[in-house]
Design an enzyme around this catalytic site. Structure first.
Site, mmCIF file in Angstrom:
data_model
loop_
_atom_site.group_PDB
_atom_site.id
_atom_site.type_symbol
_atom_site.label_atom_id
_atom_site.label_comp_id
_atom_site.label_asym_id
_atom_site.label_seq_id
_atom_site.Cartn_x
_atom_site.Cartn_y
_atom_site.Cartn_z
ATOM 1 N N GLY A 109 4.648 25.424 58.167
ATOM 2 C CA GLY A 109 3.955 24.493 57.292
ATOM 3 C C GLY A 109 4.897 23.379 56.852
ATOM 4 C CB SER A 143 7.738 26.207 62.030
ATOM 5 O OG SER A 143 7.429 24.832 61.910
ATOM 6 C CE1 TYR A 144 9.849 22.404 55.205
ATOM 7 C CE2 TYR A 144 9.301 24.234 53.754
ATOM 8 C CZ TYR A 144 9.847 22.972 53.947
ATOM 9 O OH TYR A 144 10.389 22.291 52.874
ATOM 10 C CG ASP A 176 8.963 22.945 69.315
ATOM 11 O OD1 ASP A 176 7.987 22.172 69.207
ATOM 12 O OD2 ASP A 176 9.627 23.363 68.356
ATOM 13 C CG HIS A 229 6.714 25.036 66.932
ATOM 14 N ND1 HIS A 229 7.894 24.436 66.554
ATOM 15 C CD2 HIS A 229 6.091 25.405 65.774
ATOM 16 C CE1 HIS A 229 7.989 24.440 65.232
ATOM 17 N NE2 HIS A 229 6.913 25.026 64.733
#
Length: 461
Positions: free
Chosen positions: A89, A185-186, A382, A434
């Site tokens: 996110g 990711s985040y 990615d 990703h």
């Protein structure tokens, strides 16, 4: 002396009764949270599941939703570690992505109603705890609407820590189990920030000690300056943008000194987006979501021994499945009756994010010095948080090399490459986007097993 022993005996009885009451309460809470059956799940599920809410702020009525998938009974769940999975996110659901598309025991069929077993589910190696954080993401909620507009990194990390402390009270059998944090990711922010809090609070006199051993992050946002330099370089070297746009991006965008892109940078990014065209930047060689995915699934259903091909429409299946009332009831979710449809990513939380430090590198230095196990992995197709970005960020740590760059193998084929530094291990996964475990589930499983065993990636062909 008689009075002393009398009062001491009374105190012992009170302590004993309080422990018994606490254990009885946790057993009741576990029974309430136990999942008896999920709509559309396959037969012969050989592991226990629990899901529900843990309150992290009584005053505002803030509660986070979790889903625990224990290791199969045949694999000895009581001897397996506990791994907390955090998603991306900010503002996206670990249930929608981590559990349902990447590492969870069930994946969702294209009908949005039925589930199938993930042959490379990570709960075969550990007990996996999925957390939807912060409140406002997925099924997690707050009774104070203004909360949803004030979340940032610090508040999210604090709530996640409170969740852990309270969750361990509900599941005391996990209190002293080896504990790890993982995500993508985040979660490149979430994981080290939560790890730092756990590590620091473990040193406090009155804080409960969590048996924390380390964390694992994939394609993670790490350091804004180096991430951006590496991302623009990846776009250029993979033919996604022109020479002139690459030069423009390098000149106009400096995320190492500001939280927000300049007007010139924003314009350069628009030019880059136009040049990239209609592709999936999360996996640049994969198709976009279209009707061919249904054909792929039906073909794979005939040959159950085959690894299922990447399906670019998995997000749609999550949206369909988790909006079904019978699914929400089975998961003990949506107890407040949210007035909007469930979404994999919040329309509010991510857009109003209040704080996001420019770099995680100082936290990495602190936790490396604490001798925690730290692994970073990267799918090399990615273009959102690409391998070049991760390598620039790791190089900025200036760590000595223990084992130089080498290929690792899966069934005689190169699965990726790895380099071991003093205090950190980097692993790449060849051909993965990703969400590494979505694109290359078998290779991600091997990676996770090596991480838990603290062994090098298999280097023999």
């Amino acid at each position: 002396m008689g009075y002393y022993y009398y009062y001491y005996s009374i105190l012992c009885v009170i302590l004993f009764l309080s422990v018994e009451i606490s254990l009885a309460s946790s057993i009741e809470d576990q029974k309430r949270d136990k999942i008896s059956w999920l709509p559309g799940q396959p037969k012969n599920v050989g592991f226990d599941q629990y899901s529900g809410y843990v309150t992290v702020n009584e005053q505002n009525g803030r509660a986070l939703f979790y889903w625990l998938t224990e290791a199969p009974l045949s694999h000895g769940p009581n001897s397996k570690p506990l791994v907390l999975w955090l998603s991306s996110g900010p503002g996206c659901s670990s249930i929608a992505y981590g559990a349902s598309q990447e590492i969870g025991p069930f994946h969702i069929n294209s009908d949005g109603k039925s589930l199938y077993f993930n042959p490379y589910a990570w709960n075969k190696l550990a007990n996996i705890l999925f957390l939807e954080s912060p409140a406002g993401v997925g099924f997690s909620y707050s009774n104070k609407t203004s909360d949803l507009y004030t979340f940032g990194d610090q508040k999210t990390a604090e709530d996640s820590y409170i969740f852990l402390v309270n969750w361990f009270e509900r599941f005391p059998q996990y209190k002293h189990r080896e504990f790890y944090i993982a995500g993508i990711s985040y979660a490149g922010h979430y994981a080290p920030q939560l790890a730092q809090i756990v590590y620091q609070r473990n040193k406090g006199i009155n804080n409960p000690v969590i048996n924390f051993k380390g964390f694992l992050v994939g394609n993670g946002v790490t350091d804004d300056y180096h991430d951006l330099v590496g991302t623009f370089e990846y776009w250029w070297t993979h033919g996604l943008i022109s020479d002139s746009t690459y030069k423009l991006l390098r000149a106009a965008c400096d995320f190492g000194s500001s939280q927000h892109p300049s007007v010139q940078c924003t314009q350069a990014l628009k030019v880059a987006a136009a040049e990239q065209g209609d592709i999936d930047l999360y996996s640049i060689y994969s198709p976009l979501c279209n009707n061919t995915s249904t054909l792929k699934r039906s073909l794979n259903d005939r040959y159950t021994w085959m690894s299922r091909a990447y399906d670019p429409c998995t997000e749609r299946y999550s949206d369909s499945y988790f909006n079904r009332p019978e699914v929400q009831k089975a998961l003990h979710a949506n107890v407040t009756g949210i007035p909007h449809i469930w979404k994999g990513c919040s329309d509010v939380v991510g857009n109003y994010w209040t704080d996001s430090p420019l770099s995680m590198l100082p936290i990495y230095h602190e936790l490396i010095n604490a001798s925690l196990r730290i692994w970073v992995f990267s799918g090399d197709t990615d273009a959102i948080v690409p391998l070049t970005a991760t390598r620039y960020s790791i190089n900025a740590l200036k760590l000595p090399t223990v084992v130089n760059w080498y290929p690792w193998y899966d069934s005689g084929k190169v699965g990726g490459w790895s380099q071991v530094y003093k205090g950190l291990t980097l692993v790449t996964v060849r051909g993965a986007g990703h969400e590494v475990a979505l694109h290359k589930p078998r290779q991600a499983f091997i990676l996770f097993r090596s991480f838990l065993e603290n062994k090098y990636m298999p280097s023999s062909s």
